[in-house]
Enzyme design. Structure first.
Site, PDB file in Angstrom:
ATOM      1  N   SER A   1      10.416 -14.712  -5.730  1.00  0.00           N
ATOM      2  CA  SER A   1      10.235 -14.165  -6.857  1.00  0.00           C
ATOM      3  C   SER A   1      10.713 -12.643  -7.245  1.00  0.00           C
ATOM      4  O   SER A   1      10.946 -12.349  -8.071  1.00  0.00           O
ATOM      5  CB  SER A   1       8.595 -14.093  -7.358  1.00  0.00           C
TER       6      SER A   1
ATOM      7  N   SER B   1       8.340 -14.405  -1.300  1.00  0.00           N
ATOM      8  CA  SER B   1       9.112 -14.074  -2.126  1.00  0.00           C
ATOM      9  C   SER B   1       9.900 -12.684  -2.053  1.00  0.00           C
ATOM     10  O   SER B   1      10.739 -12.244  -2.808  1.00  0.00           O
ATOM     11  CB  SER B   1       8.312 -13.708  -3.429  1.00  0.00           C
TER      12      SER B   1
ATOM     13  N   LYS C   1       9.599  -3.648  -7.764  1.00  0.00           N
ATOM     14  CA  LYS C   1       9.305  -4.937  -8.549  1.00  0.00           C
ATOM     15  C   LYS C   1       8.392  -4.513  -9.364  1.00  0.00           C
ATOM     16  O   LYS C   1       7.237  -3.811  -9.285  1.00  0.00           O
ATOM     17  CB  LYS C   1       8.706  -5.942  -7.290  1.00  0.00           C
TER      18      LYS C   1
HETATM   19  N1  GLN Z   1       7.972 -18.999  -4.368  1.00  0.00           N
HETATM   20  C1  GLN Z   1       6.562 -19.027  -4.224  1.00  0.00           C
HETATM   21  C2  GLN Z   1       5.613 -19.114  -5.354  1.00  0.00           C
HETATM   22  O1  GLN Z   1       6.014 -19.731  -6.315  1.00  0.00           O
HETATM   23  C3  GLN Z   1       6.146 -17.540  -3.422  1.00  0.00           C
HETATM   24  C4  GLN Z   1       5.873 -16.503  -4.441  1.00  0.00           C
HETATM   25  C5  GLN Z   1       5.577 -15.206  -3.933  1.00  0.00           C
HETATM   26  O2  GLN Z   1       5.667 -14.951  -2.564  1.00  0.00           O
HETATM   27  N2  GLN Z   1       5.248 -14.485  -4.888  1.00  0.00           N
HETATM   28  O3  GLN Z   1       4.253 -19.292  -5.420  1.00  0.00           O
END
Ligand code: GLN
Length: 461
Positions: free
Chosen positions: A131, A155, A56
């Site tokens: 994400s 994420s 990532k």
């Molecule tokens: N979807 C969550 C957010 O938008 C989690 C993001 C993540 O785990 N990096 O913050």
């Protein structure tokens, strides 16, 4: 030709063919071959010799730029390497590509990338989750057997569920955060995707363990790969009733029911349990994560990294305003505003302090259930299967609710993972296992047994 070089070339061909997914922000055939030569020079060959792994793009590597899918980091190349990728390389892995993500890992669909959204490998009109959507999509499409993502609040598990792959979040501090671009520092965990439980576990094991460069790492040696188990005899699996609401999507429900039957068939004792503060997890997470993000993202000021826009007045305030205004996307700006608000004098007690108190209650819920004899928890990973691109972009709260089952374990800092448990109308359904603190090995072993007993790609409705 060495096996590593063969793997590098085959990966390059697959990366090329996967371009329409928009899952990759940076890769090069020459870098992949250099990775293979480096792996070949190691003696003896490591546990991950020749295994291509995508990373990532919020994890820094020195060969490639790190963008966090943000304009504000355009042109930034890290002067140092993340501990996690350094350890994977030391185990013989080939760092194959830097993958697309929601900007600074803020999002649940990988639609908030400055470089365009990632397409779901089964249907380009759908999102892969987020994400870490680029990493999940590449593993699901068979481009790489494993990939790194990051978890702040789901994420890796959520996109793993949407794409039909395995996603493992270790406990907080199990993998070094050194070189992971900070989002919510009390929550952030580098996490692993794999096509199988064993693949994800091998990657996790290779990068785990104490690191002097991250004072929050658990002072323990690396995890041993889990000992495979053929059944679940002697284990008590808890089903938290708050995670199985009456209006749960029918396909997700069917997948969970089938997985629970399979666990019963493997000899597990299934028990209903309660996590009474579960319903506060999303609002708590969306106070704490933005508060920490507002603080962490203050470093992108136009003076230190990437983009620098002087602004009309030509003074310092104008430099900050213009760089940040043009460099950050909408969702990131929203998080900074929310985070700054909940930390400001007068609102701190009502929001931030309150959220910290509720976070403690959420962690206590888990502790109590595990202390009362439940070995692991099982829940759906997500309330629905993959949704259509654009479906939740106009309503941030609808988007945040995609994390309703995943963010509590993040707030508690405990291990949790998603594995494929079937398909509903052709789309993957994920099942989540949650373990007590330091329970990674048990969780992975149980997941391995469940994976072997279930066809994770079978239709469940
Ligand atoms: N979807 C969550 C957010 O938008 C989690 C993001 C993540 O785990 N990096 O913050």
């Amino acid at each position: 030709m060495s096996r590593a070089l063969e793997a590098a070339r085959a990966t390059a061909r697959r990366l090329e063919a996967a371009a329409p997914l928009n899952a990759v922000l940076h890769w090069s055939a020459a870098e992949l071959e250099a990775e293979a030569r480096r792996a070949d020079a190691q003696a003896p060959a490591g546990a991950l010799y020749g295994v291509p792994i995508a990373v990532k793009d919020n994890i820094v590597t020195t060969e490639a730029p790190t963008t966090c899918a943000s304009r504000i980091l355009e042109g930034f190349v890290s002067p140092f390497e993340a501990t996690a990728t350094r350890r994977l390389r030391a185990a013989g892995a080939l760092i194959a590509a830097k993958t697309n993500l929601d900007e600074f890992a803020m999002g649940s669909s990988t639609e908030h990338s400055a470089f365009g959204r990632v397409h779901h490998p089964l249907d380009p009109a759908l999102v892969p989750g987020g994400s870490s959507g680029g990493s999940a999509a590449l593993v699901a499409a068979g481009v790489v057997p494993a990939a790194l993502g990051s978890e702040t609040g789901g994420s890796v598990r959520q996109p793993a569920a949407f794409c039909g792959v395995v996603g493992v979040k270790p406990g907080y501090g199990r993998v070094s955060r050194a070189g992971l671009v900070a989002f919510g520092s009390s929550l952030d965990c580098i996490s692993a995707f794999g096509r199988t439980v064993a693949d994800a576990a091998a990657v996790l094991a290779a990068m785990s363990g104490h690191d002097p460069d991250d004072a929050t790492t658990i002072p323990e040696p690396p995890l041993a790969p889990p000992v495979a188990r053929a059944d679940l005899r002697g284990l008590v699996i808890g089903l938290p009733r708050e995670y199985l609401p009456g209006d749960l999507d029918a396909g997700v429900r069917a997948g969970v029911d089938r997985a629970v039957e399979a666990m019963r068939g493997l000899g597990a004792t299934i028990r209903e349990v309660s996590l009474p503060h579960a319903r506060y997890a999303v609002p708590t997470y969306y106070v704490i994560a933005p508060a920490e993000a507002a603080s962490n993202l203050a470093r992108y000021d136009g003076a230190r990294y990437g983009v620098r826009r002087l602004g009309p007045a030509g003074d310092l305030a104008s430099l900050y305003r213009t760089t940040r205004g043009e460099g950050f996307g909408l969702e990131v700006r929203r998080r900074i505003l929310v985070g700054t608000y909940v930390l400001s004098a007068g609102y701190y007690d009502a929001y931030y302090r309150k959220a910290q108190q509720v976070r403690a209650l959420i962690a206590d819920d888990f502790r109590r259930v595990f202390a009362a004899g439940t070995d692991l928890l099982f829940t759906p990973t997500t309330p629905t299967t993959a949704f259509r691109a654009g479906a939740n972009t106009a309503d941030p709260v609808a988007m945040y609710l995609a994390d309703v089952f995943v963010c509590a374990a993040s707030l508690a800092g405990i291990p949790a993972m998603s594995l494929p448990i079937g398909r509903a109308e052709g789309l993957p359904v994920g099942g989540q296992l949650i373990a007590p603190e330091r329970g990674e090995s048990l969780m992975l072993a149980a997941a391995g047994a469940l994976e072997a007993a279930l066809d994770g790609t079978a239709e469940v409705r």
